[in-house]
Design an enzyme around this catalytic site. Structure first.
Site, short mmCIF file in Angstrom:
data_model
loop_
_atom_site.label_atom_id
_atom_site.label_comp_id
_atom_site.label_asym_id
_atom_site.label_seq_id
_atom_site.Cartn_x
_atom_site.Cartn_y
_atom_site.Cartn_z
N SER A 548 39.51 112.26 129.92
CA SER A 548 39.96 111.03 130.58
C SER A 548 41.53 110.91 129.96
CB SER A 548 39.30 109.80 130.11
OG SER A 548 40.11 108.57 130.35
N TYR A 561 34.54 103.19 126.21
CA TYR A 561 34.91 104.47 127.09
C TYR A 561 36.02 105.37 126.42
CZ TYR A 561 36.06 107.16 131.17
OH TYR A 561 36.50 108.12 132.06
#
Ligand code: ZN
Length: 664
Positions: A548, A561
């Protein structure tokens, strides 16, 4: 033998070609009659051409079409007049015959006519049907096959001894038919090859085929050679259950050796067939299977004999010797085909089929399951006898078949390879499945959403509903992947969750642990469990981690996350270091702002946009290049990272985010 004719389903009696399509499909629907492109049919009719001349045309099955699914366009229209004259020539080479057939057609875009077109032309009936029926082959492939065919059919068939398909066979069949056909003749029996039937209507020709094959089945039954029990196996047949991890590794090891022998990666698909496994456990399996295939055209797909057990080097040596025995007599110098086996009979693993695609391997497996029935029935009749090796060699090294192989061209980049993608039911995962399938890989998709099972319906796709945090489920999925295709060569770790924005001050332990268990812990387990399979990848293993942008540039409200993806990236870097000696490459992509994924609900998108004071649309293109990034863009990069362009790259992190000023 089931007669599938159905008055309610058959087309208008006036349309010969539609009827031809209808009964061809009836034949094709029964795999004991024809398998995958085998067999052919034709109809003769008179048509008026553009110049006003009436011409008799043979519509014969075109190459590349399967009787089961054939359409009117799959029949090649060839003028009868030149075919009749060609049949009288003393000789015609294969290339000459192919050229004559192609240049006598009335539709330039039609497929190449079957090499048995001349044989269809010489039979004086409007409809002609041809199958390679298992029951007939079982009778023919015996020590006294011709006498048994006569005993079974009396004067209803003209018998033609074995000759390789093509002009010589058509010529011999024409001679035999002229000399022997009588008022009771309804068909022709080609020894070691198959049956022809013919008639004045589509129905008559079809029903005569059903009658002839039914007679063969009854003949076998009368001689206690229809339902043949297998001898009791010395080894216990394992119960039908989730394949064990140990056998998955054995299968992957075998696939690696077979691929090395072939010189290119091949799938090795395990057949879930108890009868085939019992055959593989027969004490005399080597002797029975070693006699050769049921029909000569099988040799092209299955090779002359299966490999018994797992000694690939031994099989390769035997194949080289077989080639050397026949090569000097071949009309012209031929190049040896790859010496790797296509069929494996192993007492523990059962029947396995190798191929460059799932379709090829599936066909090989089905052919061999039918071969087992033929061998057992012929053995029960008194002895299975395949064609002499020389005849089989001639078909395997037949110019026309070799030309077909050349025509097939360059295989897809990932042909013969297997990829496993997690989180594959939607978004980036589903796009990765599509990108890898498009490059020729067989793909196993994992997702906790049961929709994964029906994401694609094709032989090179297997969807498994599985929660990646369930270690037993993961192991089972890897074992199923290995049983289905022979291993895992490419692993795309994509499954992940994004729980929505939450500040650290409000972040509960349970939520933190949940995110880490899916995004991080599950991937550790997957990497660890998949490693033995990746190590056995014929062209070396590749792993792509979907990271990410939050790794290099985290955002507020995404602590769990961001931390999970950062730890996953670090895990991937260590894996790259540890697995370099195994040739396994591990790379990471860092996508950002991919809005067509499940993570990005409208609510999350709106919230993030507001956070930056942007509209949702501005937020989507809020990057250096002002471009929108789609799942497909990410998937294409992931697939390329598994390919040759990244062959010398490992441990890399590649952003796919349109350029991010906090990352650059
Ligand atoms: Zn045939």
């Amino acid at each position: 033998m089931e007669n599938r004719w159905n008055d309610a389903a058959c087309p208008d009696i006036g349309d010969d070609l539609a009827l031809r399509v209808y009964t061809s499909r009836l034949l094709g629907a029964d795999k004991t009659l024809v398998l995958h492109g085998g067999g052919n049919t034709s109809v003769k009719r008179t048509e008026t051409n553009l110049l006003g001349d009436a011409e008799e045309i043979l519509y014969v099955k075109g190459s590349g079409w399967d009787l089961e699914t054939i359409e009117a366009a799959g029949f090649s229209p060839v003028r009868m007049e030149p075919l009749r004259r060609l049949a009288k020539l003393p000789a015609l080479s294969d290339p000459e015959m192919v050229n004559e057939l192609a240049t006598r057609m009335t539709r330039a875009t039609a497929p190449a006519p079957s090499v048995e077109a001349i044989l269809h032309a010489i039979l004086p009936y409007p409809f002609v049907d041809h199958t390679h029926a298992d029951a007939f082959i079982a009778i023919s492939n015996t020590t006294d096959g011709e006498a048994r065919i006569r005993e079974c059919y009396g004067d209803r068939v003209v018998i033609v001894p074995y000759v390789m398909p093509g002009f010589d066979l058509a010529r011999l069949a024409a001679q035999r038919f002229a000399a022997e056909a009588g008022p009771r003749t309804i068909g022709m029996a080609l020894c070691n090859h198959g049956l022809f039937s013919f008639g004045g209507s589509a129905r008559e020709s079809y029903e005569r085929m059903i009658e002839l094959v039914g007679d063969a089945e009854r003949y076998l039954a009368r001689h206690h050679a229809w339902d043949v029990p297998l001898p009791a196996s010395p080894t216990e047949v394992p119960p039908k259950a989730e394949p064990a991890t140990a056998s998955a590794l054995e299968q992957a090891t075998l696939r690696q050796a077979i691929s090395q022998a072939a010189g290119f990666p091949m799938l090795l698909m395990r057949r879930d067939d108890a009868r085939a496994r019992a055959f593989a456990q027969c004490p005399d399996v080597a002797e029975l299977a070693g006699r050769g295939p049921a029909t000569p055209d099988h040799v092209i797909r299955t090779k002359r004999v299966p490999m018994i057990g797992r000694d690939v080097a031994d099989y390769v040596e035997a194949y080289r010797a077989y080639f050397a025995r026949h090569e000097p007599q071949a009309k012209e110098r031929k190049t040896m085909l790859d010496p790797a086996p296509r069929v494996v009979l192993d007492p523990a693993l059962g029947l396995l089929a190798a191929g460059r695609s799932a379709k090829d391997a599936t066909i090989v497996g089905e052919i061999y399951e039918h071969t087992i029935d033929v061998i057992l029935r012929a053995t029960a009749l008194g002895g299975y006898r395949a064609l002499p090796e020389r005849d089989l060699f001639d078909v395997e090294y037949w110019d026309l078949e070799q030309a077909k192989l050349r025509k097939a061209g360059k295989p897809a980049p990932f042909a013969g390879e297997i990829a496993l993608v997690t989180g594959a039911a939607s978004g980036i995962g589903a796009a990765c499945v599509a990108a890898l399938l498009a490059r020729g890989a067989a793909v196993v998709g994992l997702d906790r959403d049961p929709a994964i099972e029906a994401l694609h319906r094709r032989p090179d796709y297997l969807g498994i509903a599985c929660d990646v945090t369930d270690i037993a489920g993961l192991r089972g999925a890897l074992a199923r992947a290995a049983a289905a295709y022979g291993g895992v060569d490419m692993l795309v770790c994509n499954a992940g969750i994004f729980p929505g924005g939450r500040r650290i001050a409000d972040l509960a332990d349970g939520e933190w642990r949940n995110v880490l268990s899916v995004n991080l812990d599950a991937n550790l387990a997957l990497l660890r469990e998949a490693h033995p399979l990746l190590k056995r990848a014929p062209r070396n293993g590749r792993v792509v981690i979907v990271g990410s942008k939050n790794v290099p540039a985290p955002g507020p409200g995404a602590a769990a996350y961001s931390a999970s993806k950062a730890a996953l990236t670090q895990l991937a870097r260590v894996a790259a270091l540890e697995w370099g000696d195994d040739g396994i490459r591990v790379n990471t992509v860092h996508p950002n702002a991919v809005f067509d994924t499940g993570i990005w609900t409208d609510a999350v998108l709106g919230e993030r946009a507001r956070h930056y004071g942007l509209s949702a649309d501005e937020y989507k293109r809020n990057n250096v290049l002002h471009v929108e990034i789609t799942s497909r863009d990410v998937a294409e990069l992931v697939a390329e990272m598994c390919g040759p362009r990244f062959a010398k790259t490992t441990g890399a992190q590649v952003p796919i985010d349109g350029g991010n000023d906090r990352v650059i």
